[in-house]
Motif scaffolding. Structure first.
Motif, PDB file in Angstrom:
ATOM      1  N   ILE A 238      10.608   2.903 -49.020  1.00 16.86           N
ATOM      2  CA  ILE A 238      11.349   3.972 -48.348  1.00 16.86           C
ATOM      3  C   ILE A 238      10.997   5.336 -48.920  1.00 16.86           C
ATOM      4  O   ILE A 238      10.698   6.278 -48.189  1.00 16.86           O
ATOM      5  N   LEU A 239      11.011   5.471 -50.238  1.00 15.79           N
ATOM      6  CA  LEU A 239      10.807   6.774 -50.880  1.00 15.79           C
ATOM      7  C   LEU A 239       9.323   7.039 -51.090  1.00 15.79           C
ATOM      8  O   LEU A 239       8.720   6.575 -52.057  1.00 15.79           O
ATOM      9  N   MET A 240       8.722   7.772 -50.143  1.00 11.49           N
ATOM     10  CA  MET A 240       7.319   8.134 -50.237  1.00 11.49           C
ATOM     11  C   MET A 240       7.174   9.610 -49.894  1.00 11.49           C
ATOM     12  O   MET A 240       7.905  10.124 -49.040  1.00 11.49           O
ATOM     13  N   PRO A 241       6.234  10.310 -50.533  1.00 14.67           N
ATOM     14  CA  PRO A 241       5.990  11.710 -50.165  1.00 14.67           C
ATOM     15  C   PRO A 241       5.398  11.788 -48.764  1.00 14.67           C
ATOM     16  O   PRO A 241       4.808  10.820 -48.266  1.00 14.67           O
ATOM     17  N   GLY A 242       5.573  12.930 -48.123  1.00 22.97           N
ATOM     18  CA  GLY A 242       5.105  13.043 -46.745  1.00 22.97           C
ATOM     19  C   GLY A 242       6.032  12.263 -45.834  1.00 22.97           C
ATOM     20  O   GLY A 242       7.240  12.509 -45.797  1.00 22.97           O
ATOM     21  N   LEU A 243       5.478  11.289 -45.151  1.00 16.88           N
ATOM     22  CA  LEU A 243       6.296  10.438 -44.285  1.00 16.88           C
ATOM     23  C   LEU A 243       6.987   9.377 -45.130  1.00 16.88           C
ATOM     24  O   LEU A 243       6.322   8.564 -45.775  1.00 16.88           O
ATOM     25  N   SER A 244       8.294   9.366 -45.118  1.00 15.85           N
ATOM     26  CA  SER A 244       9.030   8.312 -45.818  1.00 15.85           C
ATOM     27  C   SER A 244       8.913   7.015 -45.020  1.00 15.85           C
ATOM     28  O   SER A 244       8.409   6.996 -43.894  1.00 15.85           O
TER      29      SER A 244
END
Length: 246
Positions: free
Chosen positions: A61-67
């Motif tokens: 879920i927690l990702m930079p850019g597109l979650s």
């Protein structure tokens, strides 16, 4: 064939989950599958050439850019109905995972036994969904249509018109009520009657706004005013029950 896409922006996490997914496939000799790994939601979306490219998405879920949530929203907007399993170190996103009709939500670090249990349920669900069909009498003879391919059905004149993912099918003249003719569909919980001459498949409804049901191919179906509120509630309940069915 179970086609799995796994996405995590941390290389070590991506490697660990990918290894677990391969271990799962190796432990189920009767199940063929493949695993594609991605370090970002944008990379995954670039590989998703058309709806149905993957059967299962395992997303951080927690990702930079597109979650992971944003990635899933893009997939749903494209009409992709693949199952989604979320992996996260926080339990603050359960409501968002419901919004994109996620199948399950696992907290990191992921336990092998728990992941395998969830994957077994995904496979079971997909096998059941793929095998159910309805036999429709057409002018060209009987035609077997998989239920998962039917977006909605309406009465047109004296026939049943099936709007499917691969085209439109018209039945021969029906000699019973529309509700009775739609009985084989309504015995499956994915299908819901709406008004006197429509049956919609919740599986292909991506949202309900007022009297409009939005479908995964970009179409909208106008719902009767008297039944729009009840339909929206039933649609929400269907996806909530899907997440907790097991």
């Amino acid at each position: 064939m179970l086609r799995i896409a796994v996405c995590d922006d941390e290389e070590n996490q991506l490697s660990q989950i990918t290894l677990l997914l391969h271990a799962y496939l190796q432990s189920r000799p009767n199940l063929k599958g493949q695993v594609d790994a991605f370090l970002s939601g944008s990379a995954l979306l670039a590989k998703t050439e058309s709806p149905g490219s993957f059967d299962l998405y395992v997303l951080d879920i927690l990702m930079p850019g597109l979650s992971g949530i944003d990635t899933a929203r893009r997939l749903r907007a494209l009409g992709d109905g693949g199952d989604i399993v979320y992996l996260t170190s926080s339990n603050d996103f359960a409501a968002d995972s419901y919004d994109v009709q996620a199948f399950f939500y696992l907290l990191k670090p992921v336990e092998e036994a728990k992941l395998f249990q969830v994957l077994d349920k995904v496979v079971e669900k997909q096998n059941q969904r793929r095998s159910r069909a309805v036999l429709v009498a057409t002018a060209d003879g009987p035609r077997r249509i998989l239920l998962e391919h039917i977006r909605y059905v309406e009465r047109v004149g004296r026939c049943m018109r099936y709007y499917c993912t691969d085209g439109i099918v018209d039945s021969q003249t029906i000699r019973v009520s529309f509700r009775e003719a739609a009985g084989p569909l309504l015995s499956d919980r994915r299908f819901c009657p709406c008004g006197a001459s429509f049956v919609l498949n919740f599986q292909h409804v991506t949202g309900v706004s007022g009297q409009l049901a939005m479908l995964d191919d970009g179409q909208t179906v106008v719902l009767p005013r008297a039944s729009a509120t009840a339909f929206k509630k039933a649609w929400g309940s269907y996806w909530l029950e899907e997440r907790h069915a097991w």
